[in-house]
Design an enzyme around this catalytic site. Structure first.
Site, PDB file in Angstrom:
ATOM      1  N   GLN A 155       3.489   9.987   0.729  1.00  0.00           N
ATOM      2  CA  GLN A 155       4.701   9.192   0.894  1.00  0.00           C
ATOM      3  C   GLN A 155       5.655   9.316  -0.292  1.00  0.00           C
ATOM      4  O   GLN A 155       6.800   8.867  -0.204  1.00  0.00           O
ATOM      5  CB  GLN A 155       4.357   7.722   1.096  1.00  0.00           C
ATOM      6  CG  GLN A 155       3.769   7.423   2.463  1.00  0.00           C
ATOM      7  CD  GLN A 155       3.525   5.940   2.607  1.00  0.00           C
ATOM      8  OE1 GLN A 155       2.530   5.417   2.132  1.00  0.00           O
ATOM      9  NE2 GLN A 155       4.454   5.261   3.232  1.00  0.00           N
ATOM     10  N   CYS A 210       6.042   0.138   7.422  1.00  0.00           N
ATOM     11  CA  CYS A 210       5.728   1.262   6.550  1.00  0.00           C
ATOM     12  C   CYS A 210       6.965   1.622   5.744  1.00  0.00           C
ATOM     13  O   CYS A 210       8.067   1.677   6.290  1.00  0.00           O
ATOM     14  CB  CYS A 210       5.266   2.460   7.383  1.00  0.00           C
ATOM     15  SG  CYS A 210       4.830   3.919   6.409  1.00  0.00           S
ATOM     16  N   LEU A 211       6.775   1.873   4.442  1.00  0.00           N
ATOM     17  CA  LEU A 211       7.902   2.209   3.584  1.00  0.00           C
ATOM     18  C   LEU A 211       8.575   3.516   4.008  1.00  0.00           C
ATOM     19  O   LEU A 211       9.748   3.728   3.723  1.00  0.00           O
ATOM     20  CB  LEU A 211       7.448   2.309   2.128  1.00  0.00           C
ATOM     21  CG  LEU A 211       6.972   1.000   1.488  1.00  0.00           C
ATOM     22  CD1 LEU A 211       6.505   1.246   0.067  1.00  0.00           C
ATOM     23  CD2 LEU A 211       8.072  -0.049   1.520  1.00  0.00           C
ATOM     24  N   HIS A 231      -4.246   2.318   7.404  1.00  0.00           N
ATOM     25  CA  HIS A 231      -2.859   2.795   7.475  1.00  0.00           C
ATOM     26  C   HIS A 231      -2.636   3.915   6.461  1.00  0.00           C
ATOM     27  O   HIS A 231      -2.084   4.969   6.795  1.00  0.00           O
ATOM     28  CB  HIS A 231      -1.918   1.624   7.208  1.00  0.00           C
ATOM     29  CG  HIS A 231      -0.465   1.975   7.287  1.00  0.00           C
ATOM     30  ND1 HIS A 231       0.347   1.547   8.318  1.00  0.00           N
ATOM     31  CD2 HIS A 231       0.328   2.694   6.460  1.00  0.00           C
ATOM     32  CE1 HIS A 231       1.577   2.014   8.124  1.00  0.00           C
ATOM     33  NE2 HIS A 231       1.597   2.708   6.986  1.00  0.00           N
ATOM     34  N   GLU A 232      -3.089   3.696   5.225  1.00  0.00           N
ATOM     35  CA  GLU A 232      -2.906   4.696   4.176  1.00  0.00           C
ATOM     36  C   GLU A 232      -3.806   5.919   4.404  1.00  0.00           C
ATOM     37  O   GLU A 232      -3.404   7.049   4.122  1.00  0.00           O
ATOM     38  CB  GLU A 232      -3.183   4.084   2.803  1.00  0.00           C
ATOM     39  CG  GLU A 232      -2.382   2.851   2.471  1.00  0.00           C
ATOM     40  CD  GLU A 232      -0.879   3.069   2.584  1.00  0.00           C
ATOM     41  OE1 GLU A 232      -0.162   2.076   2.800  1.00  0.00           O
ATOM     42  OE2 GLU A 232      -0.409   4.225   2.475  1.00  0.00           O
ATOM     43  N   GLY A 262       0.839  -1.195   0.000  1.00  0.00           N
ATOM     44  CA  GLY A 262       0.000   0.000   0.000  1.00  0.00           C
ATOM     45  C   GLY A 262       0.871   1.242   0.000  1.00  0.00           C
ATOM     46  O   GLY A 262       1.990   1.216   0.517  1.00  0.00           O
ATOM     47  N   HIS A 321      -2.191   8.307   6.632  1.00  0.00           N
ATOM     48  CA  HIS A 321      -1.212   9.140   5.927  1.00  0.00           C
ATOM     49  C   HIS A 321      -1.887  10.363   5.301  1.00  0.00           C
ATOM     50  O   HIS A 321      -1.331  11.471   5.314  1.00  0.00           O
ATOM     51  CB  HIS A 321      -0.518   8.341   4.827  1.00  0.00           C
ATOM     52  CG  HIS A 321       0.657   7.540   5.297  1.00  0.00           C
ATOM     53  ND1 HIS A 321       1.760   8.101   5.888  1.00  0.00           N
ATOM     54  CD2 HIS A 321       0.903   6.204   5.241  1.00  0.00           C
ATOM     55  CE1 HIS A 321       2.639   7.153   6.182  1.00  0.00           C
ATOM     56  NE2 HIS A 321       2.144   5.995   5.805  1.00  0.00           N
TER      57      HIS A 321
END
Length: 267
Positions: A123, A166-167, A208-209, A118, A212
């Site tokens: 990000q 998380c990236l 999660h996204e 995702g 963000h």
């Protein structure tokens, strides 16, 4: 791996970009995280509305994205904590054109290359309300999902705890408690409105996204004990940022209590 069985293959949530661009895919959770292993045997399901409660937030004051907000030079790169773009206000998208489709394509491509499932626009340093994901996390497999201007209309009272990565936080994984299911309203890449219920892995990726897009990071939702377990890693990222930019870190983990996210969405 879990698949998005709660969505019909022809649902408008599923991505259709036509022949103008190559097939697209997506990933912000690390594909090898224990979250994936934990949920690999579970099929997502639609949760009855009675299990959900309405969130309290309004998109009324969202700023509108302009064509300039979509300008970027490929290839995209992951923005890492504590870059201030991860906390910035994200603008509502009102133009559904080839620029948006190009951004979506590049985000999916980056996700596959960085082994995620995702990814949100902030990000990659673009502060608009856009996310992409694929619960399977493999190019050419699973369902490739695009959500534009997503909103949460309901979420379950039942909370579950899973290990997230998380990236934007390379090498960091920790437990986060979230609602088990959500009902969302959004637009697809062509601007079509729709509503859908998500549960299990797709619901967790979405939340999660979605955080963000609200400027909320996953450690904002961790318990103090869990946060203490990764505090040193977060401080290392702060020092890395200072070394790369020559600037003081825009936030410090020791001040995290001031940023603690409230239970629910959009806060």
């Amino acid at each position: 791996m879990a698949s998005l069985t709660c969505l019909h293959p022809t649902h408008p949530l599923l991505l259709h970009l036509g022949s103008a661009l190559p097939a697209i895919s997506n990933r912000c959770f690390n594909h090898s995280s224990s979250l994936n292993r934990t949920l690999s045997a579970k099929s997502p399901r639609t949760v009855p509305p009675r299990a959900m409660t309405k969130p309290s937030f309004s998109p009324a004051q969202d700023q509108v994205a302009s064509p300039g907000d979509f300008e970027f030079v490929p290839p995209l790169r992951i923005v890492e904590y504590p870059d201030p773009k991860l906390r910035a206000k994200n603008k509502r998208i009102v133009t559904f054109d080839d620029n948006l489709k190009k951004l979506v394509h590049e985000m999916f491509d980056l996700m596959y290359k960085t082994d995620g499932i995702g990814l949100s626009a902030p990000q990659v340093g673009i502060n608009v309300q856009l996310m992409v994901f694929n619960p399977v996390g493999e190019r050419g497999e699973g369902e490739e999902i695009v959500l534009v201007n997503p909103r949460v209309s309901k979420y379950s009272k039942k909370l579950t705890l899973f290990n997230e990565g998380c990236l934007s936080f390379p090498g960091i994984n920790a437990d986060v408690k979230r609602p088990e299911s959500v009902k969302i309203d959004a637009r697809d890449v062509n601007g079509t409105r729709f509503s859908v219920n998500l549960s299990d892995l797709p619901a967790r990726i979405f939340q999660h996204e979605f955080d963000h897009l609200q400027g909320i990071l996953f450690f904002d939702r961790m318990s103090e004990d869990v946060l203490d377990s990764i505090r040193g890693q977060l401080q290392a990222l702060e020092k890395k940022y200072e070394g790369m930019t020559g600037l003081p870190s825009p936030e410090k983990i020791e001040n995290s209590k001031k940023r603690k996210a409230a239970v629910g969405f959009g806060k």
